[in-house]
Design a protein around this motif. Structure first.
Motif, PDB file in Angstrom:
ATOM      1  N   LYS A  61       0.815  -1.218   0.000  1.00  0.00           N
ATOM      2  CA  LYS A  61       0.000   0.000   0.000  1.00  0.00           C
ATOM      3  C   LYS A  61       0.852   1.272   0.000  1.00  0.00           C
ATOM      4  O   LYS A  61       1.771   1.404   0.802  1.00  0.00           O
ATOM      5  CB  LYS A  61      -0.903   0.027   1.245  1.00  0.00           C
ATOM      6  CG  LYS A  61      -2.275  -0.589   1.009  1.00  0.00           C
ATOM      7  CD  LYS A  61      -3.150  -0.459   2.261  1.00  0.00           C
ATOM      8  CE  LYS A  61      -2.785  -1.536   3.286  1.00  0.00           C
ATOM      9  NZ  LYS A  61      -3.542  -1.428   4.547  1.00  0.00           N
ATOM     10  N   GLY A  62       0.540   2.161  -0.920  1.00  0.00           N
ATOM     11  CA  GLY A  62       1.199   3.462  -0.922  1.00  0.00           C
ATOM     12  C   GLY A  62       2.472   3.510  -1.740  1.00  0.00           C
ATOM     13  O   GLY A  62       3.065   4.565  -1.888  1.00  0.00           O
ATOM     14  N   TYR A  63       2.920   2.352  -2.250  1.00  0.00           N
ATOM     15  CA  TYR A  63       4.183   2.302  -2.994  1.00  0.00           C
ATOM     16  C   TYR A  63       3.951   1.805  -4.425  1.00  0.00           C
ATOM     17  O   TYR A  63       3.102   0.940  -4.656  1.00  0.00           O
ATOM     18  CB  TYR A  63       5.175   1.349  -2.313  1.00  0.00           C
ATOM     19  CG  TYR A  63       5.763   1.896  -1.036  1.00  0.00           C
ATOM     20  CD1 TYR A  63       7.053   2.392  -1.007  1.00  0.00           C
ATOM     21  CD2 TYR A  63       5.013   1.936   0.138  1.00  0.00           C
ATOM     22  CE1 TYR A  63       7.590   2.901   0.169  1.00  0.00           C
ATOM     23  CE2 TYR A  63       5.535   2.441   1.301  1.00  0.00           C
ATOM     24  CZ  TYR A  63       6.839   2.918   1.324  1.00  0.00           C
ATOM     25  OH  TYR A  63       7.365   3.418   2.465  1.00  0.00           O
ATOM     26  N   GLN A 137       2.269  -7.291   2.410  1.00  0.00           N
ATOM     27  CA  GLN A 137       1.888  -6.174   3.288  1.00  0.00           C
ATOM     28  C   GLN A 137       2.302  -6.428   4.736  1.00  0.00           C
ATOM     29  O   GLN A 137       2.907  -5.539   5.357  1.00  0.00           O
ATOM     30  CB  GLN A 137       0.375  -5.901   3.177  1.00  0.00           C
ATOM     31  CG  GLN A 137      -0.051  -4.611   3.859  1.00  0.00           C
ATOM     32  CD  GLN A 137       0.563  -3.375   3.197  1.00  0.00           C
ATOM     33  OE1 GLN A 137       0.600  -3.269   1.974  1.00  0.00           O
ATOM     34  NE2 GLN A 137       1.079  -2.444   4.000  1.00  0.00           N
ATOM     35  N   PHE A 140       5.964  -5.755   5.034  1.00  0.00           N
ATOM     36  CA  PHE A 140       6.287  -4.321   5.040  1.00  0.00           C
ATOM     37  C   PHE A 140       5.891  -3.665   6.364  1.00  0.00           C
ATOM     38  O   PHE A 140       6.643  -2.856   6.914  1.00  0.00           O
ATOM     39  CB  PHE A 140       5.629  -3.580   3.868  1.00  0.00           C
ATOM     40  CG  PHE A 140       5.885  -2.102   3.945  1.00  0.00           C
ATOM     41  CD1 PHE A 140       7.154  -1.606   3.696  1.00  0.00           C
ATOM     42  CD2 PHE A 140       4.888  -1.217   4.334  1.00  0.00           C
ATOM     43  CE1 PHE A 140       7.429  -0.244   3.824  1.00  0.00           C
ATOM     44  CE2 PHE A 140       5.158   0.137   4.467  1.00  0.00           C
ATOM     45  CZ  PHE A 140       6.435   0.621   4.205  1.00  0.00           C
ATOM     46  N   HIS A 192      10.055   5.802  -4.537  1.00  0.00           N
ATOM     47  CA  HIS A 192       9.012   4.808  -4.250  1.00  0.00           C
ATOM     48  C   HIS A 192       7.894   4.761  -5.278  1.00  0.00           C
ATOM     49  O   HIS A 192       7.091   3.834  -5.274  1.00  0.00           O
ATOM     50  CB  HIS A 192       8.415   5.082  -2.860  1.00  0.00           C
ATOM     51  CG  HIS A 192       9.368   4.759  -1.748  1.00  0.00           C
ATOM     52  ND1 HIS A 192       9.480   5.517  -0.610  1.00  0.00           N
ATOM     53  CD2 HIS A 192      10.269   3.754  -1.611  1.00  0.00           C
ATOM     54  CE1 HIS A 192      10.396   4.992   0.191  1.00  0.00           C
ATOM     55  NE2 HIS A 192      10.900   3.932  -0.399  1.00  0.00           N
ATOM     56  N   ARG A 193       7.821   5.778  -6.149  1.00  0.00           N
ATOM     57  CA  ARG A 193       6.726   5.795  -7.130  1.00  0.00           C
ATOM     58  C   ARG A 193       7.297   6.018  -8.519  1.00  0.00           C
ATOM     59  O   ARG A 193       7.574   7.146  -8.898  1.00  0.00           O
ATOM     60  CB  ARG A 193       5.704   6.882  -6.760  1.00  0.00           C
ATOM     61  CG  ARG A 193       4.838   6.403  -5.608  1.00  0.00           C
ATOM     62  CD  ARG A 193       4.175   7.520  -4.814  1.00  0.00           C
ATOM     63  NE  ARG A 193       4.056   7.049  -3.439  1.00  0.00           N
ATOM     64  CZ  ARG A 193       4.903   7.384  -2.461  1.00  0.00           C
ATOM     65  NH1 ARG A 193       5.850   8.248  -2.683  1.00  0.00           N
ATOM     66  NH2 ARG A 193       4.778   6.852  -1.263  1.00  0.00           N
TER      67      ARG A 193
ATOM     68  N   THR B   3      -1.018   3.320   7.037  1.00  0.00           N
ATOM     69  CA  THR B   3       0.320   2.787   6.840  1.00  0.00           C
ATOM     70  C   THR B   3       1.318   3.933   6.745  1.00  0.00           C
ATOM     71  O   THR B   3       1.112   4.892   6.011  1.00  0.00           O
ATOM     72  CB  THR B   3       0.376   1.965   5.540  1.00  0.00           C
ATOM     73  OG1 THR B   3      -0.701   1.049   5.553  1.00  0.00           O
ATOM     74  CG2 THR B   3       1.689   1.231   5.418  1.00  0.00           C
ATOM     75  N   THR B   5       4.518   5.574   5.378  1.00  0.00           N
ATOM     76  CA  THR B   5       5.334   5.389   4.164  1.00  0.00           C
ATOM     77  C   THR B   5       6.427   6.457   4.095  1.00  0.00           C
ATOM     78  O   THR B   5       6.373   7.461   4.798  1.00  0.00           O
ATOM     79  CB  THR B   5       4.492   5.508   2.874  1.00  0.00           C
ATOM     80  OG1 THR B   5       3.961   6.828   2.804  1.00  0.00           O
ATOM     81  CG2 THR B   5       3.362   4.498   2.838  1.00  0.00           C
ATOM     82  N   ASP B   6       7.391   6.210   3.223  1.00  0.00           N
ATOM     83  CA  ASP B   6       8.402   7.206   2.869  1.00  0.00           C
ATOM     84  C   ASP B   6       9.184   7.735   4.074  1.00  0.00           C
ATOM     85  O   ASP B   6       9.474   8.924   4.146  1.00  0.00           O
ATOM     86  CB  ASP B   6       7.745   8.378   2.106  1.00  0.00           C
ATOM     87  CG  ASP B   6       7.098   7.902   0.818  1.00  0.00           C
ATOM     88  OD1 ASP B   6       7.832   7.469  -0.076  1.00  0.00           O
ATOM     89  OD2 ASP B   6       5.855   7.937   0.730  1.00  0.00           O
TER      90      ASP B   6
END
Lengths: 390, 353
Positions: A61-63, A137, A140, A192-193, B3, B5-6
């Motif tokens: 999620k989010g990546y 997930q 992570f 990351h993206r 979550t 992130t980064d």
């Protein structure tokens, strides 16, 4: 272990060098899936072809990257590795660890994955090798708990890496660990993206020995260098000679710029002619030290063969001071990203774009002035542009 | 729970042993006390001992924990890894160095890889985990290092010798600037599966991805076609499209390249050059590859002057002499016919017989 149906793998446990097969067997004792990994590898040895299916997009999620999807092409034969994805974990700068962190990382991977790792992958990341889609997930989440984030993959900025630098090297001309750490944190989104034309690698070496091969493989190589005179300790030079080093043949005669002289008691360097190759300093670390005004050269365009051939990085900034907060470096990276993102075609690395559009355009776009340090020699053909104001 | 992130990698400063935190940026000089043992001395007078150990890169968590055990027993719980898959134990106490080396040797872990040695081989995943390989990585590396083992633990070679392996020319391992590069090669034109190409691939992108312009539309099949005369088997089309299989049991194998380097020491960074266009994949031990690599190391070791790396030795004697001394056959593949080819043609009448 014997009679496990992997005779060729077993053969690779023989011999003095540490065997990866032993590690696989250790992992298999806890994780039955690794038995199928071994059986699939044995099949590759028998059939002389790989058994991983093409690609596959999975993630957390989010990546947009950081996980490499991997599926067996023969799940009926090797059900344990039907999905067996890789997770790239961003390493701490310089690859230093305390054992508490390493052990915690191992515990997470034993809980969620195959128990197989790479320290490190060729990208520089910690590689966690093999888990199922449903465990990505949770892996992570547990990594995040420990403070380990994902590395880069795909058409993104890739995980920067650096040499041991000032942590343990007297030749570091700037703080390579701090630069990598800062650049990594500044460009988390780009890391990351994936949103670039292709991959973008930044590798950082503290001196011209380039221990992380930055010039060969990074779109932006930051390589330490200095101005000013090499510091000479004549007593230590004499000591080197007394210890059996032939200063004339091993040092002076091998100097590429012939800027040194040795009369048997004193070593002289004409520093203005020195190109800072490091040979003499490498040979006599106690006697010679890089000059005091230290910084880095920046080279762009280095890459491996895909697509249009391998290239070494080209000097575009002969000298840059690198001190926190590194605004000068970050600004340059941003300008390069902007130009490449605007002009690059799909799967076109920065060096290929510069080659296609011309170094002149690149230098203008990122605001760098042409200087002789950028070239080996001037052009020999008369096909140049004459632009207003250039 | 949202979550997080980064947040980036762990702060490297938490990972440094106290002696490094204290002397960060204040190192004065270093010495190689013996193969695999470095001593770094700081301005403060503190000495840090580094014991370098070769690893198999593919590590089980158990093996990593064994490394941790040793680091805790001898190094206050700190270690690091190098860019060439070695592990380094960082000892601030001289009295612990010999016992650590003794325990490493008792375990059979190779201590060395410093100075004029053959250090660990940088390599890629190969058949263990990659989807585009033309050869395996770990088994080839294991086989070569078994054979070159004595050179890991000694420092008697003329200079540095970096060996690298990439299992296809995507080169995650960036082997193209190594003293000896072992590179997986495909030799077959992609086998096209029209159903997959039609349904799963962006045709214009696949066409554009071909560096030699060998791929053309195939309107009748709503697919693609490859001109075999232009294909150089780079596999880029397969990376773009799973319907263009380039791997093949007979076609795939290994090529050997020599004379590259990345350091600026003496001569500038240089590409490795092709000297063996094809050796078969012969698992599990790849004897043909092992034999050529060993011959190259030992021929260089015999003929090179002190501090001369493979490429510097070859540049001094000339490539015509290199092929004579090594006995490697010169083949047409070694004459470049890609984009930068003319740079490699001889433009002088001065050469050796």
């Amino acid at each position: 272990m014997s009679n496990n149906g992997t005779p060729m793998l077993d053969d690779l446990e023989k011999g003095p060098w540490p065997s990866f097969v032993t590690d696989m067997k250790q992992a298999a004792a806890k994780k039955p899936a690794v038995n199928d990994l071994m059986r699939q590898l044995e099949a590759s040895y028998t059939e002389k072809v790989g058994h991983w299916k093409h690609g596959g997009i999975v993630g957390v999620k989010g990546y947009g990257g950081g996980v490499i999807g991997r599926y067996s092409d023969s799940p009926d034969r090797f059900p344990g590795v039907e999905h067996f994805h890789t997770i790239r974990v961003n390493q701490p700068a310089g690859w230093f660890y305390n054992t508490k962190s390493l052990r915690a990382l191992c515990d997470v991977w034993d809980k969620h994955g195959s128990g197989l790792t790479n320290f490190h992958g060729a990208t520089g990341d910690i590689i966690l090798l093999g888990t199922t889609t449903d465990q990505l997930q949770p892996t992570f989440d547990d990594l995040a708990e420990l403070g380990f984030d994902l590395g880069g993959s795909g058409s993104a900025m890739r995980t920067p890496s650096c040499c041991v630098g000032p942590a343990r090297c007297e030749w570091a001309c700037f703080d390579s660990l701090n630069v990598v750490d800062t650049v990594t944190r500044t460009f988390q989104d780009q890391l990351h993206r994936p949103m670039f034309p292709y991959k973008f690698k930044i590798k950082v070496s503290g001196c011209p020995n380039d221990c992380v091969a930055a010039i060969a493989r990074s779109d932006m190589a930051i390589i330490g260098t200095w101005k000013g005179n090499i510091a000479i300790d004549q007593t230590e030079v004499t000591q080197c000679a007394a210890n059996g080093m032939n200063i004339q043949t091993e040092v002076v005669d091998m100097c590429p710029t012939h800027c040194m002289a040795w009369d048997g008691s004193t070593l002289k360097i004409e520093d203005r002619e020195c190109n800072r190759c490091m040979h003499c300093i490498n040979l006599m670390p106690k006697a010679l030290r890089p000059g005091n005004e230290r910084g880095a050269s920046i080279l762009v365009g280095g890459k491996a063969p895909i697509v249009h051939g391998a290239m070494l990085g080209w000097v575009v900034v002969p000298f840059i001071k690198l001190e926190p907060p590194y605004d000068n470096l970050i600004e340059l990276v941003n300008k390069i990203f902007e130009w490449w993102d605007e002009n690059g075609k799909m799967r076109e690395r920065l060096g290929e774009l510069i080659n296609r559009q011309g170094m002149g355009k690149f230098l203008k776009a990122v605001g760098l002035k042409p200087v002789p340090q950028m070239i080996k020699r001037p052009r020999a053909n008369p096909y140049y542009f004459w632009r207003e104001g250039v | 729970m949202a979550t997080r992130t980064d947040f980036g990698p762990p702060d490297y400063r938490q990972m440094l042993p106290p002696i490094i935190t204290k002397n960060y940026g204040q190192w004065k000089y270093h010495e190689r006390l013996q193969p695999g043992l470095l001593m770094h001395v700081a301005e403060s007078g503190d000495a840090l001992y580094t014991i370098r150990v070769g690893s198999e890169r593919l590590l089980s968590t158990d093996k990593v924990r064994e490394m941790c055990d040793l680091a805790e027993k001898y190094c206050d719980g700190y270690l690091r890894f190098t860019s060439r898959h070695n592990v380094e134990f960082l000892c601030s106490d001289k009295a612990r160095v010999d016992p650590l080396i003794a325990e490493l040797k008792a375990k059979g872990w190779p201590v060395g890889g410093t100075g004029h040695s053959i250090t660990n081989i940088v390599h890629t995943q190969g058949w263990i985990h990659c989807h585009t390989p033309a050869t395996d990585a770990s088994a080839v590396v294991k086989s070569v290092m078994d054979e070159l083992y004595q050179y890991f633990g000694t420092m008697d070679l003329p200079g540095y010798c970096r060996i690298s392996l990439a299992c296809c020319l995507n080169m995650c391992g960036a082997v193209h600037c190594s003293d000896i590069a072992i590179l997986g090669m495909h030799r077959m034109v992609p086998k096209i599966n029209h159903d997959i190409v039609r349904t799963k691939c962006e045709l214009p992108n696949v066409i554009a991805a071909c560096p030699t312009g060998a791929i053309r539309p195939d309107p009748a099949n709503k697919s693609l076609t490859v001109n075999p005369d232009r294909c150089m088997y780079c596999g880029n089309c397969y990376t773009m499209c799973p319907g263009m299989t380039v791997a093949d049991p007979i076609g795939d194998g290994i090529s050997i390249w020599v004379g590259g380097k990345v350091s600026n020491s003496r001569s500038g960074p240089a590409f490795s050059r092709l000297v063996v266009p094809f050796l078969p994949n012969n698992p599990p031990r790849w004897p043909e590859t092992v034999e050529v690599v060993k011959m190259l190391v030992e021929t260089w070791a015999k003929h090179a002057r002190k501090h001369e790396r493979m490429g510097e030795w070859i540049e001094r004697i000339g490539w015509e002499r290199f092929f004579e001394i090594t006995g490697l056959p010169f083949t047409e593949q070694m004459i470049d016919d890609f984009t930068m080819a003319p740079e490699t043609f001889r433009t002088t009448a001065a050469f050796k017989w």
